[in-house]
Write a protein that holds these residues in place. Structure first.
Motif, PDB file in Angstrom:
ATOM      1  N   ASP A   1       0.820  -1.216   0.000  1.00  0.00           N
ATOM      2  CA  ASP A   1       0.000   0.000   0.000  1.00  0.00           C
ATOM      3  C   ASP A   1       0.857   1.271   0.000  1.00  0.00           C
ATOM      4  N   GLU A   2       1.906   1.286   0.817  1.00  0.00           N
ATOM      5  CA  GLU A   2       2.763   2.471   0.885  1.00  0.00           C
ATOM      6  C   GLU A   2       3.489   2.707  -0.432  1.00  0.00           C
ATOM      7  N   GLU A   3       3.970   1.637  -1.038  1.00  0.00           N
ATOM      8  CA  GLU A   3       4.664   1.757  -2.323  1.00  0.00           C
ATOM      9  C   GLU A   3       3.697   2.200  -3.417  1.00  0.00           C
ATOM     10  N   GLU A   4       2.462   1.731  -3.335  1.00  0.00           N
ATOM     11  CA  GLU A   4       1.451   2.137  -4.311  1.00  0.00           C
ATOM     12  C   GLU A   4       1.209   3.645  -4.223  1.00  0.00           C
ATOM     13  N   LYS A   5       1.140   4.161  -2.990  1.00  0.00           N
ATOM     14  CA  LYS A   5       0.959   5.602  -2.801  1.00  0.00           C
ATOM     15  C   LYS A   5       2.157   6.374  -3.339  1.00  0.00           C
ATOM     16  N   GLU A   6       3.349   5.872  -3.045  1.00  0.00           N
ATOM     17  CA  GLU A   6       4.569   6.523  -3.523  1.00  0.00           C
ATOM     18  C   GLU A   6       4.599   6.558  -5.052  1.00  0.00           C
ATOM     19  N   PHE A   7       4.203   5.453  -5.662  1.00  0.00           N
ATOM     20  CA  PHE A   7       4.181   5.368  -7.121  1.00  0.00           C
ATOM     21  C   PHE A   7       3.186   6.371  -7.700  1.00  0.00           C
ATOM     22  N   MET A   8       2.024   6.500  -7.082  1.00  0.00           N
ATOM     23  CA  MET A   8       0.997   7.424  -7.570  1.00  0.00           C
ATOM     24  C   MET A   8       1.463   8.874  -7.454  1.00  0.00           C
ATOM     25  N   VAL A   9       2.154   9.207  -6.360  1.00  0.00           N
ATOM     26  CA  VAL A   9       2.691  10.561  -6.198  1.00  0.00           C
ATOM     27  C   VAL A   9       3.725  10.848  -7.282  1.00  0.00           C
ATOM     28  N   MET A  10       4.606   9.894  -7.521  1.00  0.00           N
ATOM     29  CA  MET A  10       5.620  10.064  -8.564  1.00  0.00           C
ATOM     30  C   MET A  10       4.976  10.234  -9.934  1.00  0.00           C
ATOM     31  N   GLN A  11       3.956   9.442 -10.193  1.00  0.00           N
ATOM     32  CA  GLN A  11       3.260   9.534 -11.472  1.00  0.00           C
ATOM     33  C   GLN A  11       2.641  10.912 -11.664  1.00  0.00           C
ATOM     34  N   SER A  12       2.059  11.467 -10.608  1.00  0.00           N
ATOM     35  CA  SER A  12       1.451  12.785 -10.676  1.00  0.00           C
ATOM     36  C   SER A  12       2.502  13.862 -10.976  1.00  0.00           C
ATOM     37  N   LYS A  13       3.630  13.762 -10.301  1.00  0.00           N
ATOM     38  CA  LYS A  13       4.715  14.715 -10.547  1.00  0.00           C
ATOM     39  C   LYS A  13       5.209  14.616 -11.986  1.00  0.00           C
ATOM     40  N   LEU A  14       5.292  13.393 -12.484  1.00  0.00           N
ATOM     41  CA  LEU A  14       5.774  13.200 -13.853  1.00  0.00           C
ATOM     42  C   LEU A  14       4.800  13.758 -14.880  1.00  0.00           C
ATOM     43  N   GLU A  15       3.516  13.664 -14.597  1.00  0.00           N
ATOM     44  CA  GLU A  15       2.524  14.209 -15.534  1.00  0.00           C
ATOM     45  C   GLU A  15       2.718  15.707 -15.708  1.00  0.00           C
ATOM     46  N   SER A  16       2.962  16.407 -14.624  1.00  0.00           N
ATOM     47  CA  SER A  16       3.221  17.845 -14.689  1.00  0.00           C
ATOM     48  C   SER A  16       4.555  18.130 -15.380  1.00  0.00           C
ATOM     49  N   TYR A  17       5.542  17.343 -15.029  1.00  0.00           N
ATOM     50  CA  TYR A  17       6.873  17.513 -15.622  1.00  0.00           C
ATOM     51  C   TYR A  17       6.849  17.258 -17.128  1.00  0.00           C
ATOM     52  N   ASN A  18       6.065  16.298 -17.551  1.00  0.00           N
ATOM     53  CA  ASN A  18       6.000  15.955 -18.979  1.00  0.00           C
ATOM     54  C   ASN A  18       5.508  17.123 -19.831  1.00  0.00           C
ATOM     55  N   LYS A  19       4.664  17.977 -19.254  1.00  0.00           N
ATOM     56  CA  LYS A  19       4.209  19.163 -19.989  1.00  0.00           C
ATOM     57  C   LYS A  19       5.373  20.132 -20.205  1.00  0.00           C
ATOM     58  N   THR A  20       6.224  20.248 -19.199  1.00  0.00           N
ATOM     59  CA  THR A  20       7.421  21.085 -19.325  1.00  0.00           C
ATOM     60  C   THR A  20       8.347  20.532 -20.395  1.00  0.00           C
ATOM     61  N   VAL A  21       8.495  19.223 -20.388  1.00  0.00           N
ATOM     62  CA  VAL A  21       9.358  18.572 -21.379  1.00  0.00           C
ATOM     63  C   VAL A  21       8.804  18.752 -22.790  1.00  0.00           C
ATOM     64  N   ALA A  22       7.495  18.648 -22.938  1.00  0.00           N
ATOM     65  CA  ALA A  22       6.871  18.825 -24.253  1.00  0.00           C
ATOM     66  C   ALA A  22       7.187  20.202 -24.827  1.00  0.00           C
ATOM     67  N   ALA A  23       7.141  21.217 -23.979  1.00  0.00           N
ATOM     68  CA  ALA A  23       7.460  22.581 -24.434  1.00  0.00           C
ATOM     69  C   ALA A  23       8.933  22.682 -24.827  1.00  0.00           C
ATOM     70  N   TRP A  24       9.798  22.029 -24.069  1.00  0.00           N
ATOM     71  CA  TRP A  24      11.238  22.031 -24.392  1.00  0.00           C
ATOM     72  C   TRP A  24      11.497  21.322 -25.717  1.00  0.00           C
ATOM     73  N   ARG A  25      10.853  20.192 -25.933  1.00  0.00           N
ATOM     74  CA  ARG A  25      11.055  19.430 -27.161  1.00  0.00           C
ATOM     75  C   ARG A  25      10.625  20.212 -28.393  1.00  0.00           C
ATOM     76  N   ALA A  26       9.653  21.086 -28.220  1.00  0.00           N
ATOM     77  CA  ALA A  26       9.135  21.846 -29.363  1.00  0.00           C
ATOM     78  C   ALA A  26      10.152  22.829 -29.919  1.00  0.00           C
ATOM     79  N   THR A  27      11.151  23.181 -29.106  1.00  0.00           N
ATOM     80  CA  THR A  27      12.094  24.212 -29.543  1.00  0.00           C
ATOM     81  C   THR A  27      13.551  23.745 -29.598  1.00  0.00           C
TER      82      THR A  27
END
Length: 372
Positions: free
Chosen positions: A144-170
């Motif tokens: 259960d604890e690892e599942e929560k940790e994984f979900m938090v990481m996934q959420s952070k990555l979703e936000s980060y991926n938007k930043t990366v998408a903007a970087w890749r465009a240029t």
């Protein structure tokens, strides 16, 4: 700083990969004979330890082109740099050192080392931790604890991926071209590129970026997990045609003999990144048949030793599982199949070893098979 290794180190390494070995074996499927084969392989590995932890001295960069060649009797042995996910330094330079230490001269490059080299914004998530949790989640092993940790990481990555998408465009392709030169000058070619850029959540700009970057790196194809979405494989195939690259779809235990058929019908630029170990763990019978039937559509093949469902689907040391590693390599050799074989290290690394040493063991096992 560039350091040149001692010549005798290089000569020993070249001799290891090119000199014929007096090992003769008959290929049988019994566990006893496969373990005997593994013991012979271990003897070969023992010889490489004479070279020390790094055949090129301290982990410094090279100022020459090593004459390494992991193409054995016509079969190109390569690796996916995901195999080095447990190593402390994930930079493109350190990854190259790890590759050279294994003696392999052709690779499937993960996205992170290349993008970091090109200046991608730093991730808020530790990739090694995330990959470990992702793998365990895939095997339903998270508490259960690892599942929560994984979900938090996934959420952070979703936000980060938007930043990366903007970087890749240029971002310019210049750094990817420079990385290709650095690897090529060291004697390593990049045959496939696997950035996280081709999913249904990625923009068209990211997909175009990924294909352009693959071309800049010298790769013939990009790889990604099969999206299980016919509309998306159609779209990727059509975009790949415009860039003159191939899209090779990887699979895990959802692989079946017909898994790729729709994608192959949709576009001549859709292809297979077969994973024979996962194919075996999925319970498919006659794994060699998928290679025979689809060989003209396979751009590269991941290789690991997994067990069948009857043996708990373990991911184990090469030669101790149920994947017909010897047989498939000899099939490729005898039929002159030219797609690269990609070593993917996924079994637990023994205490006192590291990913580089374990990849060496896999390569030596493959060498034995191809020279027998």
């Amino acid at each position: 700083m560039f350091l040149t290794p001692k010549t005798n180190y290089l000569n020993k390494l070249i001799t290891f990969f090119t000199a014929p070995k007096p090992i003769i074996m008959k290929t049988k499927k019994s566990i006893q004979q496969r373990r005997s084969f593994l013991k012979k392989t271990t003897a070969l590995i023992a010889g490489t330890t004479l070279l020390g932890p790094s055949v090129f001295g301290a982990r410094s960069f090279l100022s020459f082109t090593p004459q390494l060649n992991s193409k054995i009797n016509g079969v190109q042995m390569g690796l996916i740099t995901y195999s080095f996910r447990s190593m402390p330094d994930q930079s493109a330079e350190a990854t190259l050192h790890n590759i050279l230490d294994t003696g392999i001269n052709a690779v499937e490059l993960m996205g992170d080392p290349a993008e970091q080299y090109a200046g991608k914004p730093e991730s808020p998530v530790d990739r090694r931790t995330f990959y470990g949790l992702m793998r365990r989640k895939r095997n339903n092993e998270l508490n259960d604890e690892e599942e929560k940790e994984f979900m938090v990481m996934q959420s952070k990555l979703e936000s980060y991926n938007k930043t990366v998408a903007a970087w890749r465009a240029t971002v310019s392709m210049d750094k990817f071209i420079a990385l290709r030169k650095m690897y090529n000058d060291a004697g390593v070619s990049i045959y496939a590129f696997k950035p996280n850029a081709f999913g249904k959540d990625n923009t068209d700009e990211e997909i175009n970026w990924g294909m352009k970057a693959a071309k800049a790196l010298g790769a013939s194809h990009v790889t990604l997990e099969h999206p299980s979405d016919d509309a998306h494989t159609l779209k990727l195939g059509q975009m790949a045609e415009k860039h003159d690259v191939f899209v090779a779809y990887h699979g895990h235990e959802q692989q079946t003999p017909t898994f790729w058929d729709t994608a192959l019908e949709q576009s001549s630029h859709n292809a297979l990144n077969l994973d024979l170990g996962h194919f075996v763990a999925a319970g498919n019978e006659a794994p060699l048949e998928i290679v025979r039937e689809k060989h003209s559509h396979i751009k590269s093949m991941h290789l690991k030793d997994r067990q069948t469902p009857e043996h708990d689907k373990g991911n184990v040391l090469w030669g101790t599982g149920d994947t017909p590693i010897v047989e498939v390599l000899q099939l490729m050799r005898d039929n002159k199949y030219t797609f690269p074989v990609t070593i993917e290290l996924e079994y637990d690394i023994p205490e006192g070893s590291d990913a580089v040493q374990e990849v060496k063991k896999c390569l030596a096992y493959a060498k034995n098979a191809l020279e027998s």
